[in-house]
Scaffold this motif. Structure first.
Motif, PDB file in Angstrom:
ATOM      1  N   LEU A 188      -5.324   3.932   3.633  1.00 30.06           N
ATOM      2  CA  LEU A 188      -5.899   3.339   2.433  1.00 30.06           C
ATOM      3  C   LEU A 188      -6.193   1.872   2.699  1.00 30.06           C
ATOM      4  O   LEU A 188      -5.278   1.091   2.959  1.00 30.06           O
ATOM      5  CB  LEU A 188      -4.943   3.476   1.253  1.00 30.06           C
ATOM      6  N   ASP A 189      -7.461   1.508   2.626  1.00 32.12           N
ATOM      7  CA  ASP A 189      -7.881   0.117   2.849  1.00 32.12           C
ATOM      8  C   ASP A 189      -8.267  -0.485   1.500  1.00 32.12           C
ATOM      9  O   ASP A 189      -9.231  -0.047   0.872  1.00 32.12           O
ATOM     10  CB  ASP A 189      -9.062   0.098   3.816  1.00 32.12           C
ATOM     11  N   PRO A 191      -6.743  -0.217  -1.537  1.00 31.77           N
ATOM     12  CA  PRO A 191      -6.806   0.863  -2.530  1.00 31.77           C
ATOM     13  C   PRO A 191      -6.764   0.389  -3.971  1.00 31.77           C
ATOM     14  O   PRO A 191      -7.183   1.130  -4.869  1.00 31.77           O
ATOM     15  CB  PRO A 191      -5.563   1.705  -2.202  1.00 31.77           C
ATOM     16  N   ILE A 207       2.172   6.611  -5.168  1.00 29.63           N
ATOM     17  CA  ILE A 207       2.341   6.584  -3.713  1.00 29.63           C
ATOM     18  C   ILE A 207       3.805   6.788  -3.342  1.00 29.63           C
ATOM     19  O   ILE A 207       4.145   7.572  -2.448  1.00 29.63           O
ATOM     20  CB  ILE A 207       1.821   5.253  -3.129  1.00 29.63           C
ATOM     21  N   VAL A 218       1.689   7.204   4.552  1.00 33.27           N
ATOM     22  CA  VAL A 218       0.629   6.309   4.102  1.00 33.27           C
ATOM     23  C   VAL A 218       0.601   5.067   4.975  1.00 33.27           C
ATOM     24  O   VAL A 218       1.637   4.437   5.209  1.00 33.27           O
ATOM     25  CB  VAL A 218       0.843   5.888   2.626  1.00 33.27           C
ATOM     26  N   LEU A 220      -1.308   1.555   4.718  1.00 33.97           N
ATOM     27  CA  LEU A 220      -2.001   0.844   3.653  1.00 33.97           C
ATOM     28  C   LEU A 220      -2.341  -0.571   4.099  1.00 33.97           C
ATOM     29  O   LEU A 220      -1.476  -1.315   4.550  1.00 33.97           O
ATOM     30  CB  LEU A 220      -1.103   0.816   2.415  1.00 33.97           C
ATOM     31  N   SER A 222      -3.915  -4.081   2.640  1.00 28.31           N
ATOM     32  CA  SER A 222      -4.228  -4.704   1.364  1.00 28.31           C
ATOM     33  C   SER A 222      -3.930  -6.192   1.417  1.00 28.31           C
ATOM     34  O   SER A 222      -3.057  -6.640   2.159  1.00 28.31           O
ATOM     35  CB  SER A 222      -3.402  -4.053   0.240  1.00 28.31           C
ATOM     36  N   CYS A 232       5.783  -0.443   0.352  1.00 25.13           N
ATOM     37  CA  CYS A 232       5.888  -0.295   1.803  1.00 25.13           C
ATOM     38  C   CYS A 232       7.335  -0.316   2.294  1.00 25.13           C
ATOM     39  O   CYS A 232       8.127  -1.167   1.895  1.00 25.13           O
ATOM     40  CB  CYS A 232       5.092  -1.383   2.524  1.00 25.13           C
TER      41      CYS A 232
END
Length: 344
Positions: A188-189, A191, A207, A218, A220, A222, A232
């Motif tokens: 996911l860039d 998101p 998530i 995942v 991610l 961000s 995370c």
């Protein structure tokens, strides 16, 4: 806008399931010596420079760094939309060079900056379509789709064509489509780009729930440090195409240490000197009466500090926590501001 990385089910061998059995101890993603350069000669740019790491199954890992650090190129090199010059990638134990269709059957991705869903289809039709592309019977996951639509506040728009939705709603449809496809690993860039506060909070909860209940892995990327800190398990920091840090959020934030800003009219030279002898005093600001100081210590040290102040009858007029945030840590690590957004 976003883009999906999923091969057509026919091109993947049809019956291959995204949840096929693999060695339980194999990392969900294993990257070894990945390297990617664009151009040649003196104008060549090395976007990914010998990157290696592994992501365990069921974990949520943040991939962070300043604009132009190489994060997006790294993700694209892993999922096959950019061909790396060197290095190896394994997805759920499958080498992407030896068996790309099998490996990428486990992967879905939402990349910021490119179009994702089919805007003429309704929201629900998009979820069903991408589940089918992922090799999943959409009827078998209808309950999952309903739950996603409800959790992401899309239920009322389920039968609305995506093209009629706002940018934030389209972003949520993209998220739902990725999460509805049954992949083992999702990239996911940005998101939460375009999401309001409530929707971003819902995304964080979803998530974490999916990772805990289904074993979803995942990765991610961000610039929203609040999202990263909330979801995370671990953070990988990239700068100039290389990994400069790889640790838990707590470790990066030095969670065992805290910095307090204390103000007191009794902070004279003698008191400050005494405190310096026992504690880490990082800053002293002289005031008309007394001073404002900053002290860094672990939990036991903070208790000892308060005991020392009480024994000296030092009144405190202000006590503030000034612990650095994750954006401050990234600034120290990379020399750039992660809040400026993502880049190649």
């Amino acid at each position: 806008m976003t883009t999906r990385h999923r091969e057509d089910a026919r091109g993947r061998g049809g019956s291959s399931s995204p949840h096929a059995e693999h060695d339980d101890v194999a990392p969900a993603v294993a990257v070894d010596g990945l390297y990617k350069r664009f151009g040649s000669g003196p104008d060549a740019v090395t976007a990914v420079d010998g990157v290696s790491f592994a992501v365990e199954q069921g974990s949520v890992v943040g991939l962070l760094g300043p604009n132009g650090a190489g994060k997006t190129t790294l993700i694209k090199s892993i999922i096959g939309t950019v061909l790396p010059d060197a290095g190896a990638v394994r997805i759920m134990g499958v080498d992407v060079r030896e068996a790309p269709r099998e490996a990428y059957a486990h992967v879905d991705a939402m990349l910021e900056g490119a179009r994702n869903d089919y805007w003429r289809l309704t929201v629900r039709e998009n979820l069903r379509y991408f589940a089918t592309v992922g090799g999943v019977d959409p009827d078998s996951v209808a309950t999952r789709h309903d739950r996603l639509l409800d959790r992401l506040d899309l239920a009322a728009k389920a039968d609305e064509p995506v093209r009629n939705l706002s940018r934030g709603m389209k972003q949520k449809v993209s998220l739902a489509s990725v999460l509805a496809g049954g992949a083992d690993v999702v990239f996911l860039d940005e998101p939460t780009l375009g999401l309001d506060v409530a929707s971003a909070r819902t995304f964080r909860a979803e998530i974490r729930r999916l990772a805990a209940e289904t074993g979803l892995t995942v990765v991610l990327s961000s610039h929203d440090m609040e999202v990263v800190e909330a979801v995370c398990d671990r953070v990988i920091v990239v700068a100039d195409g290389r990994i400069v840090a790889d640790d838990t959020v707590d470790a990066l934030l030095r969670a065992d240490e805290h910095t307090l800003r204390l103000t007191s009219p009794a902070f004279d030279a003698d008191v400050v000197t005494s405190l310096r002898e026992r504690f880490t005093v990082t800053d002293v600001e002289r005031l008309d009466r007394g001073a404002r100081i900053e002290v860094t210590a672990d939990t036991d040290g903070l208790y000892a500090l308060m005991d020392a102040l009480r024994r000296r009858d030092v009144p405190l007029t202000e006590v503030r926590s000034v612990d650095p945030g994750l954006d401050d840590v990234l600034l120290d690590l990379t020399g750039d501001d992660p809040g400026r957004g993502t880049g190649e």
